[in-house]
Scaffold this motif. Sequence first.
Motif, PDB file in Angstrom:
ATOM      1  N   GLY A 188       0.797  -1.225   0.000  1.00  0.00           N
ATOM      2  CA  GLY A 188       0.000   0.000   0.000  1.00  0.00           C
ATOM      3  C   GLY A 188       0.825   1.268   0.000  1.00  0.00           C
ATOM      4  O   GLY A 188       0.283   2.357  -0.208  1.00  0.00           O
ATOM      5  N   ALA A 189       2.135   1.140   0.223  1.00  0.00           N
ATOM      6  CA  ALA A 189       2.967   2.352   0.298  1.00  0.00           C
ATOM      7  C   ALA A 189       2.856   3.183  -0.980  1.00  0.00           C
ATOM      8  O   ALA A 189       2.897   4.413  -0.926  1.00  0.00           O
ATOM      9  CB  ALA A 189       4.432   1.998   0.563  1.00  0.00           C
ATOM     10  N   ARG A 190       2.714   2.513  -2.112  1.00  0.00           N
ATOM     11  CA  ARG A 190       2.615   3.268  -3.376  1.00  0.00           C
ATOM     12  C   ARG A 190       1.208   3.763  -3.676  1.00  0.00           C
ATOM     13  O   ARG A 190       0.957   4.309  -4.730  1.00  0.00           O
ATOM     14  CB  ARG A 190       3.158   2.422  -4.529  1.00  0.00           C
ATOM     15  CG  ARG A 190       4.662   2.297  -4.518  1.00  0.00           C
ATOM     16  CD  ARG A 190       5.368   3.618  -4.902  1.00  0.00           C
ATOM     17  NE  ARG A 190       5.188   3.866  -6.333  1.00  0.00           N
ATOM     18  CZ  ARG A 190       4.517   4.925  -6.817  1.00  0.00           C
ATOM     19  NH1 ARG A 190       3.962   5.814  -6.011  1.00  0.00           N
ATOM     20  NH2 ARG A 190       4.397   5.085  -8.106  1.00  0.00           N
ATOM     21  N   GLY A 191       0.276   3.569  -2.754  1.00  0.00           N
ATOM     22  CA  GLY A 191      -1.048   4.168  -2.896  1.00  0.00           C
ATOM     23  C   GLY A 191      -2.017   3.318  -3.674  1.00  0.00           C
ATOM     24  O   GLY A 191      -1.701   2.203  -4.117  1.00  0.00           O
ATOM     25  N   GLY A 192      -3.225   3.828  -3.846  1.00  0.00           N
ATOM     26  CA  GLY A 192      -4.223   3.182  -4.680  1.00  0.00           C
ATOM     27  C   GLY A 192      -3.936   3.485  -6.132  1.00  0.00           C
ATOM     28  O   GLY A 192      -3.277   4.464  -6.448  1.00  0.00           O
ATOM     29  N   ASP A 193      -4.431   2.641  -7.015  1.00  0.00           N
ATOM     30  CA  ASP A 193      -4.084   2.762  -8.428  1.00  0.00           C
ATOM     31  C   ASP A 193      -5.350   2.892  -9.270  1.00  0.00           C
ATOM     32  O   ASP A 193      -6.180   1.987  -9.310  1.00  0.00           O
ATOM     33  CB  ASP A 193      -3.280   1.515  -8.846  1.00  0.00           C
ATOM     34  CG  ASP A 193      -2.767   1.627 -10.270  1.00  0.00           C
ATOM     35  OD1 ASP A 193      -3.602   1.732 -11.188  1.00  0.00           O
ATOM     36  OD2 ASP A 193      -1.543   1.597 -10.446  1.00  0.00           O
ATOM     37  N   TYR A 194      -5.512   4.022  -9.951  1.00  0.00           N
ATOM     38  CA  TYR A 194      -6.608   4.178 -10.892  1.00  0.00           C
ATOM     39  C   TYR A 194      -6.025   4.285 -12.291  1.00  0.00           C
ATOM     40  O   TYR A 194      -5.459   5.328 -12.645  1.00  0.00           O
ATOM     41  CB  TYR A 194      -7.464   5.410 -10.569  1.00  0.00           C
ATOM     42  CG  TYR A 194      -8.587   5.575 -11.564  1.00  0.00           C
ATOM     43  CD1 TYR A 194      -9.763   4.855 -11.410  1.00  0.00           C
ATOM     44  CD2 TYR A 194      -8.441   6.371 -12.683  1.00  0.00           C
ATOM     45  CE1 TYR A 194     -10.782   4.944 -12.349  1.00  0.00           C
ATOM     46  CE2 TYR A 194      -9.443   6.478 -13.640  1.00  0.00           C
ATOM     47  CZ  TYR A 194     -10.605   5.753 -13.463  1.00  0.00           C
ATOM     48  OH  TYR A 194     -11.613   5.821 -14.400  1.00  0.00           O
ATOM     49  N   HIS A 195      -6.086   3.222 -13.048  1.00  0.00           N
ATOM     50  CA  HIS A 195      -5.536   3.187 -14.414  1.00  0.00           C
ATOM     51  C   HIS A 195      -4.089   3.698 -14.446  1.00  0.00           C
ATOM     52  O   HIS A 195      -3.715   4.469 -15.335  1.00  0.00           O
ATOM     53  CB  HIS A 195      -6.387   4.012 -15.371  1.00  0.00           C
ATOM     54  CG  HIS A 195      -7.765   3.426 -15.576  1.00  0.00           C
ATOM     55  ND1 HIS A 195      -8.571   3.775 -16.615  1.00  0.00           N
ATOM     56  CD2 HIS A 195      -8.467   2.513 -14.865  1.00  0.00           C
ATOM     57  CE1 HIS A 195      -9.709   3.114 -16.548  1.00  0.00           C
ATOM     58  NE2 HIS A 195      -9.668   2.333 -15.480  1.00  0.00           N
ATOM     59  N   GLY A 196      -3.309   3.304 -13.431  1.00  0.00           N
ATOM     60  CA  GLY A 196      -1.906   3.698 -13.404  1.00  0.00           C
ATOM     61  C   GLY A 196      -1.628   5.021 -12.700  1.00  0.00           C
ATOM     62  O   GLY A 196      -0.477   5.392 -12.509  1.00  0.00           O
TER      63      GLY A 196
ATOM     64  N   GLU B 182     -12.364   2.743   8.771  1.00  0.00           N
ATOM     65  CA  GLU B 182     -12.183   3.274   7.431  1.00  0.00           C
ATOM     66  C   GLU B 182     -12.113   2.167   6.376  1.00  0.00           C
ATOM     67  O   GLU B 182     -11.711   1.044   6.641  1.00  0.00           O
ATOM     68  CB  GLU B 182     -10.934   4.159   7.357  1.00  0.00           C
ATOM     69  CG  GLU B 182      -9.645   3.416   7.495  1.00  0.00           C
ATOM     70  CD  GLU B 182      -8.450   4.364   7.478  1.00  0.00           C
ATOM     71  OE1 GLU B 182      -8.638   5.575   7.600  1.00  0.00           O
ATOM     72  OE2 GLU B 182      -7.330   3.877   7.345  1.00  0.00           O
ATOM     73  N   THR B 183     -12.516   2.541   5.166  1.00  0.00           N
ATOM     74  CA  THR B 183     -12.519   1.584   4.058  1.00  0.00           C
ATOM     75  C   THR B 183     -11.812   2.203   2.861  1.00  0.00           C
ATOM     76  O   THR B 183     -11.762   3.422   2.715  1.00  0.00           O
ATOM     77  CB  THR B 183     -13.960   1.235   3.633  1.00  0.00           C
ATOM     78  OG1 THR B 183     -14.587   2.440   3.184  1.00  0.00           O
ATOM     79  CG2 THR B 183     -14.751   0.648   4.784  1.00  0.00           C
ATOM     80  N   GLU B 184     -11.270   1.336   2.007  1.00  0.00           N
ATOM     81  CA  GLU B 184     -10.576   1.787   0.796  1.00  0.00           C
ATOM     82  C   GLU B 184     -11.338   1.316  -0.429  1.00  0.00           C
ATOM     83  O   GLU B 184     -11.491   0.119  -0.636  1.00  0.00           O
ATOM     84  CB  GLU B 184      -9.171   1.158   0.732  1.00  0.00           C
ATOM     85  CG  GLU B 184      -8.154   1.745   1.694  1.00  0.00           C
ATOM     86  CD  GLU B 184      -6.820   0.995   1.595  1.00  0.00           C
ATOM     87  OE1 GLU B 184      -6.826  -0.192   1.214  1.00  0.00           O
ATOM     88  OE2 GLU B 184      -5.790   1.598   1.920  1.00  0.00           O
ATOM     89  N   SER B 185     -11.781   2.245  -1.243  1.00  0.00           N
ATOM     90  CA  SER B 185     -12.398   1.827  -2.504  1.00  0.00           C
ATOM     91  C   SER B 185     -11.323   1.498  -3.541  1.00  0.00           C
ATOM     92  O   SER B 185     -11.572   0.773  -4.489  1.00  0.00           O
ATOM     93  CB  SER B 185     -13.363   2.895  -3.019  1.00  0.00           C
ATOM     94  OG  SER B 185     -12.668   4.094  -3.281  1.00  0.00           O
ATOM     95  N   LEU B 186     -10.127   2.048  -3.381  1.00  0.00           N
ATOM     96  CA  LEU B 186      -8.954   1.616  -4.159  1.00  0.00           C
ATOM     97  C   LEU B 186      -7.955   1.039  -3.158  1.00  0.00           C
ATOM     98  O   LEU B 186      -7.447   1.786  -2.311  1.00  0.00           O
ATOM     99  CB  LEU B 186      -8.282   2.790  -4.874  1.00  0.00           C
ATOM    100  CG  LEU B 186      -8.938   3.410  -6.085  1.00  0.00           C
ATOM    101  CD1 LEU B 186      -8.036   4.527  -6.629  1.00  0.00           C
ATOM    102  CD2 LEU B 186      -9.208   2.392  -7.174  1.00  0.00           C
ATOM    103  N   PRO B 187      -7.652  -0.247  -3.226  1.00  0.00           N
ATOM    104  CA  PRO B 187      -6.702  -0.820  -2.256  1.00  0.00           C
ATOM    105  C   PRO B 187      -5.369  -0.070  -2.277  1.00  0.00           C
ATOM    106  O   PRO B 187      -4.848   0.238  -3.352  1.00  0.00           O
ATOM    107  CB  PRO B 187      -6.530  -2.259  -2.742  1.00  0.00           C
ATOM    108  CG  PRO B 187      -7.728  -2.537  -3.572  1.00  0.00           C
ATOM    109  CD  PRO B 187      -8.125  -1.236  -4.188  1.00  0.00           C
ATOM    110  N   GLY B 188      -4.863   0.233  -1.103  1.00  0.00           N
ATOM    111  CA  GLY B 188      -3.591   0.943  -1.012  1.00  0.00           C
ATOM    112  C   GLY B 188      -3.729   2.447  -0.875  1.00  0.00           C
ATOM    113  O   GLY B 188      -2.747   3.131  -0.591  1.00  0.00           O
ATOM    114  N   ALA B 189      -4.963   2.957  -1.073  1.00  0.00           N
ATOM    115  CA  ALA B 189      -5.130   4.413  -1.019  1.00  0.00           C
ATOM    116  C   ALA B 189      -4.680   4.976   0.327  1.00  0.00           C
ATOM    117  O   ALA B 189      -4.131   6.078   0.392  1.00  0.00           O
ATOM    118  CB  ALA B 189      -6.590   4.799  -1.284  1.00  0.00           C
TER     119      ALA B 189
END
Lengths: 259, 259, 259, 259
Positions: A188-196, B182-189
Amino acid sequence: MKKVLIAGATGAMGQKAVDLVNSLDGFEITAALAPHLTTENKADYHLAAEVKTYQQLAEIDDNVADIWIDFTLPNAVYADVKYALEHGMKPIVGTTGLTDDQQAELTQLSREKRVGGLIAANFGMSAVLLMKFAQEAAKYFPDVEIIEMHHGDKKDAPSGTALSTAKLIDQVRPAHETNPAETESLPGARGGDYHGIKIHAVRLPGYIAHEQVLFGGDGEALTIRQDSFDRQSFMNGVKVALEKVDQLSELVIGLENIL
Amino acid sequence: MKKVLIAGATGAMGQKAVDLVNSLDGFEITAALAPHLTTENKADYHLAAEVKTYQQLAEIDDNVADIWIDFTLPNAVYADVKYALEHGMKPIVGTTGLTDDQQAELTQLSREKRVGGLIAANFGMSAVLLMKFAQEAAKYFPDVEIIEMHHGDKKDAPSGTALSTAKLIDQVRPAHETNPAETESLPGARGGDYHGIKIHAVRLPGYIAHEQVLFGGDGEALTIRQDSFDRQSFMNGVKVALEKVDQLSELVIGLENIL
Amino acid sequence: MKKVLIAGATGAMGQKAVDLVNSLDGFEITAALAPHLTTENKADYHLAAEVKTYQQLAEIDDNVADIWIDFTLPNAVYADVKYALEHGMKPIVGTTGLTDDQQAELTQLSREKRVGGLIAANFGMSAVLLMKFAQEAAKYFPDVEIIEMHHGDKKDAPSGTALSTAKLIDQVRPAHETNPAETESLPGARGGDYHGIKIHAVRLPGYIAHEQVLFGGDGEALTIRQDSFDRQSFMNGVKVALEKVDQLSELVIGLENIL
Amino acid sequence: MKKVLIAGATGAMGQKAVDLVNSLDGFEITAALAPHLTTENKADYHLAAEVKTYQQLAEIDDNVADIWIDFTLPNAVYADVKYALEHGMKPIVGTTGLTDDQQAELTQLSREKRVGGLIAANFGMSAVLLMKFAQEAAKYFPDVEIIEMHHGDKKDAPSGTALSTAKLIDQVRPAHETNPAETESLPGARGGDYHGIKIHAVRLPGYIAHEQVLFGGDGEALTIRQDSFDRQSFMNGVKVALEKVDQLSELVIGLENIL
């Protein structure tokens, strides 16, 4: 002098709209609509003696206003906007809850009636400009990440604004692959990913609602940031809508599309 | 005038150390050690005519220096520091590669010999102060998140500095639970999680090495940020070490422990 | 359970203090002082049924509290603190208006009575930590500038906090000269100058109260920033004072001196 | 495959341009111009075996290139651009030193010859986008201040980019008066003033070249920031120019005008 009707005049946002219009040269509130609004209590809601008050659509007089500002409830907004368009009042709508089908139908109605108007999910000028600029910058800076920061009580992540920003960027940025070999020692350190496009959500007490879009290119960086300190900020967008609604020939969806 | 020997004087960091000491009042380079360094080529490395040059430990003259600056290689550093301590030179060591056991042994040796010195993984003053301040602030602001930003080529996430910062915070902050629902709609967010401390890693071209620690409390926020634009920044910490090493009675691990 | 008296309990800050103490384990409000406070109206001010209410000092019962929190008025604070110290209550004072002479006299009294306490101009933890860290960093980074940002209505510039920060830095930073040959094509572009420390004041609507201290060194930068979004933030410092006041053996001036 | 001639190919910026074009699909360097460039030394400048080298304009072969990139010297640029236009090569010019009259004359020539091209003082994409977005945002946020931050050696303040940004904002923002009653306890604290727009210049070692534009409105803020870490960033704008120059029908002044 433009005449304005405020629907939902007694609610929190409605009251901010009342105060806004009262403060503007060139506009006057001529009517207000709210379930419990009366001639007796209207002064409590900062409505002048000459403002007509209505509790339901059927009571509204013809030609009472040129512009219809709507901060009501999801179950009321469709009938409100339809009524406004049919009676020649230009709607400026901050109420959520319209389905895509309803928006399409109302837009069609606005064309038939030749009445302009605006429906906006977000009237915060800083957020709307951030999204607009981010989309434009992404054409030149395809490497982009988003950081949004909200108060600690916000349950969902990422925020709707951050996700909307990512979608707008995704529509335009050149085909792009970011560092495919990267690894995370903490998942998860790199965050959530939306189309890159990576999105990072910070949740801390004290914070209110903030978003940053970070672009990087060879030897340089561009950052766009917006801070919403107070819902009062929505009135900045309503003011812009009031100034521009006369130039619109049909219902427009999204404040960014009239800037 | 303090006499300084520079080990690894021909390397990138060693050269920066040479330039630093040449620029300081009160210090002079009296000797330099490097495998290919000679009387003939020493001027190419900004070493003055009177500087003694050595290619290996065994050649070094007694009493040639008071202070030993070491920017060599992992396989050389242990023998170097041992040599310095045994010959009464105070080591200032930026070379990585010492094991915990070796560090303990060298520290013990420094006590026996009554020779102070410093071993530091990070001589960047801004990074070291950020970690120190972050640890102190966490006592009062247990709600904290970390954002680090590096160039797009960095493969691993999060950075070592970010992880070190989280560990320092974790040692002191009060028992704490952040928004469990809390919840994540994009994992890692919501980022990577180190004992409840969220860490977010941004990777973008143009960026160099940057870290932010964000604290939030009721109605306020505190942010500490450091930017490393250039490895030249390591010399800021070496300079501080040169000024303070005389006050140390044994080998100290970590620049933050002499500030 | 520590017993707390709140002086000025009906004012804006006093009410925040009431809510704070009500929320803390280990502390209870046993008494409250305010000119118009009565048994009848105390519930309106979030005071429990068992809280004793007083309108003036002379009415206060002996041993009613261990700690005296004071958010009153400049003309009341001196008598209040003197009363508290003489009756063995530890004062925590956020009220402004004490002269230097009065502070010295009260500190002397606290020593005689062996009663600890705290007088603080600023209970905002983020501002206090910023000043503390800035002073410490300036020893290593003598190149420093300050940017403070406040709402557009603030008339004076720079802010008191920015000036206090500059004074603290000036006490410790090494002798220093910044770019003596610089020129301004717009007068004032380089900011205000406090003993060589540049201070820049931004005034914009929307902003609340924010301060940044920027340090620069070879190849790196360190920035400390604090944001005050709401006066609620003062209660963060009052909470720290409540936790630490028992360890104080006399009156201390400045929250930073008990951290 | 577009053919490119690089004028000033041996200079610092010219070399970056050589590397850029060598890395791009769809473009190839076919010729290079520089006073000391020869067939023998061209490989030292990353020029391939088939690249034609010239030392002066008169030597250049007809039809050797479609596009003329110019990073030469103030005393050469006018003749260069005129030559390019007259020989049907589209100029992309980063060299400074053209007078307004020369620019007007060359633009007129470009119309006659029907050859497009671009002259830009700043090819840094982040700076150019910042200026463009700032001008657009100022229509909606007339309250705006600028902070620029540069390395401590920069002598003049404010920076040219900051002043250009203020001029662009001044062209569009609504009539506006900021806090007329404000006072400065330190002269200069409120910054330099360009037609009511405050500009603050920070000078610190470590910093490179950075600019922020801060907008404030009721309850919200918008900030646009750019960081130039390295002059390599200029090539981002040259790349955009290469991609767009075919669409231009005359000489355009300013990268922002082709975005």
